[in-house]
Design an enzyme around this catalytic site. Structure first.
Site, PDB file in Angstrom:
ATOM      1  N   HIS A  59      14.986  27.626 -25.564  1.00 59.96           N
ATOM      2  CA  HIS A  59      13.779  27.504 -24.739  1.00 59.96           C
ATOM      3  C   HIS A  59      14.011  26.530 -23.597  1.00 59.96           C
ATOM      4  CE1 HIS A  59       9.091  27.229 -24.736  1.00 59.96           C
ATOM      5  NE2 HIS A  59       9.586  27.135 -23.509  1.00 59.96           N
ATOM      6  N   HIS A  61      13.861  26.229 -18.972  1.00 62.27           N
ATOM      7  CA  HIS A  61      13.448  26.816 -17.693  1.00 62.27           C
ATOM      8  C   HIS A  61      14.471  26.440 -16.627  1.00 62.27           C
ATOM      9  CE1 HIS A  61       9.368  27.808 -19.211  1.00 62.27           C
ATOM     10  NE2 HIS A  61       9.581  26.735 -19.971  1.00 62.27           N
ATOM     11  N   ASN A  93       9.593  32.878 -16.374  1.00 69.49           N
ATOM     12  CA  ASN A  93       8.534  32.554 -15.410  1.00 69.49           C
ATOM     13  C   ASN A  93       9.149  32.078 -14.095  1.00 69.49           C
ATOM     14  OD1 ASN A  93       9.392  30.247 -16.780  1.00 69.49           O
ATOM     15  ND2 ASN A  93       7.402  29.232 -16.688  1.00 69.49           N
ATOM     16  N   ASN A 277       2.622  21.170 -21.731  1.00 65.08           N
ATOM     17  CA  ASN A 277       1.789  22.169 -22.405  1.00 65.08           C
ATOM     18  C   ASN A 277       2.624  22.904 -23.456  1.00 65.08           C
ATOM     19  OD1 ASN A 277      -0.304  23.826 -23.084  1.00 65.08           O
ATOM     20  ND2 ASN A 277      -0.222  25.086 -21.243  1.00 65.08           N
ATOM     21  N   ASP A 304      12.329  22.944 -24.468  1.00 65.60           N
ATOM     22  CA  ASP A 304      11.358  23.343 -23.443  1.00 65.60           C
ATOM     23  C   ASP A 304      11.612  22.556 -22.159  1.00 65.60           C
ATOM     24  OD1 ASP A 304       9.298  24.555 -22.101  1.00 65.60           O
ATOM     25  OD2 ASP A 304       7.684  23.542 -23.184  1.00 65.60           O
ATOM     26  N   HIS A 308      10.459  19.711 -12.686  1.00 65.79           N
ATOM     27  CA  HIS A 308       9.571  19.792 -11.522  1.00 65.79           C
ATOM     28  C   HIS A 308      10.041  18.776 -10.479  1.00 65.79           C
ATOM     29  CE1 HIS A 308       6.664  22.455 -13.402  1.00 65.79           C
ATOM     30  NE2 HIS A 308       6.611  21.658 -14.455  1.00 65.79           N
TER      31      HIS A 308
END
Length: 427
Positions: A59, A61, A93, A277, A304, A308
């Site tokens: 998991h 990103h 995403n 989240n 996760d 950013h």
């Protein structure tokens, strides 16, 4: 290509360690023995550091395509290598979303070109992650995808999840779910508890997660689909998953390092580096997660990793995006603060970051054995230093663990026999 790793320590089942050498040839572990006398193209003296299977994270990103200002495939996989991870699974995403053959082909080409570690991409469950129309799952399954997910948003209707699960069973792929019922989110940005009330932040109820898990495990029972729950955060969710497993439903689950190590009480001011989240929950939730991991209700740990831009996090808790980075801090933080605090074994931690995720998804990784892929991580258990976000390989600096002191940093990472990260091993 022959690579000889000399003077390593191998972890045994009882947490004891024994010295050995490891010979790698053509990307495969050829020999593990107390001493290996062999001519090699490269020999590395490992200075008695701990050798582990390459870590596995299902998991993360990577943000590319579309979010390259936050992270790229290059920077994200370099962060993975620095954190000791050799296999990672990238969430869909992105922009565009990998929800059709063309975008998946483009993503695979980019991964093959730029990734430093092995990346298994997810495909989306619904087109554009909008929850309205299923993707061409049969066509997407022909690629080397890991699973189907709309991570970042929950599938809002039972009908859509039911149809997705039936199709996933047909194409023999798992469904991986970010569980969140939007009808009871109420604009929440922090756990609906004492801290959100004190800071006057909109509360995000635990129920928004657990009710969707309860729905989905019944759908998984009806369809026979392997259903995996992302980043479990509440005691009610743990209870639902535990009951589902007892009923023989094919459900697996993960927990993040930050939900194991932190709770809502760590939020003392308007610091969006603590905004994720699902949010940091109560002490009772945190304890339930630990117990769930220890009794097998929760199968393994996943980071996760959600980078950013710093400017995005500087706007405050209400308006900043959810998510923190985690690839480069996971092992040292868990080793330093989690193992000793809960009287757990190092072997348990290693299993939760290697063999357990691999077994849950039937991956041929997470093992350090003769004949297996030479995915190897070397850990320095002795050197203590502060976590410094400015030294991250990731573009993302959004971490609540800046300046925390830890041990257990990776110093060497090998993927398929190729060195992809190496630091000075003399401490």
């Amino acid at each position: 290509m022959k690579l000889l790793l000399q003077n390593v320590k191998q972890l045994l089942a009882n947490d004891e360690m024994e010295r050995c050498d490891v010979l790698v040839e053509d990307g495969i572990v050829q020999q593990i023995a107390p001493q290996i006398d062999s001519t090699a193209d490269e020999t590395i003296d490992c200075n008695g550091h701990l050798i582990l299977p390459g870590l596995v994270d299902v998991h993360i990103h990577l943000r590319e395509p579309g979010g390259e200002y936050k992270e790229t495939i290059v920077t994200g996989t370099k962060a993975a290598a620095k954190g000791g991870f050799t296999t990672v699974c990238a969430m869909p995403n992105t922009n565009p979303v990998p929800d059709n053959v063309k975008t998946m082909e483009q993503l695979q080409e980019k991964l093959n070109k730029d990734a430093v570690v092995r990346v298994l991409p997810y495909a989306a469950i619904t087109k554009g992650l909008q929850g309205n129309d299923l993707t061409p799952m049969e066509d997407l399954a022909e690629f080397n995808i890991f699973a189907f997910t709309d991570d970042g948003v929950g599938i809002q209707t039972a009908d859509m999840m039911y149809r997705a699960m039936k199709e996933a069973v047909r194409v023999e792929k798992p469904i991986v779910a970010h569980c969140e019922d939007n009808s009871i989110v109420y604009g929440g940005v922090a756990h609906d508890g004492e801290i959100s009330k004190r800071l006057k932040l909109p509360g995000l109820p635990s129920l928004s997660e657990s009710v969707q898990i309860a729905r989905d495990v019944l759908l998984a029972e009806a369809t026979g689909c392997h259903y995996h729950v992302c980043h479990v955060s509440t005691k009610e969710s743990v209870r639902v998953i535990r009951d589902a497993k007892k009923a023989g439903i094919p459900v697996t689950a993960e927990v993040t390092p930050h939900h194991l190590l932190l709770n809502e009480e760590y939020i003392q001011e308007d610091d969006a580096n603590l905004k994720m989240n699902p949010p940091l929950r109560s002490k009772e939730d945190q304890q339930a997660l630990v117990e769930g991991l220890m009794d097998g209700t929760i199968d393994f740990i996943a980071t996760d990793h959600a980078p950013h831009a710093e400017s995005e996090k500087e706007v405050g808790f209400r308006d900043a995006p959810f998510g923190i980075v985690g690839l480069e801090t996971a092992f040292p933080l868990l080793y330093t603060y989690f193992i000793q605090q809960h009287n757990l074994s190092l072997k348990q931690l290693v299993d939760w970051l290697t063999i357990k995720p691999a077994e849950a998804f039937d991956l041929p990784y997470g093992r350090l054995q003769e004949g297996c892929a030479a995915d190897i991580t070397l850990i320095d258990l002795q050197t203590e230093k502060e976590i410094n976000k400015e030294t991250f390989a990731s573009k993302g600096k959004n971490t609540p663990f800046h300046n925390w002191t830890a041990k257990g940093y990776p110093v060497l990472t090998i993927v398929n026999g190729k060195v992809v990260f190496k630091e000075d091993m003399n401490g």
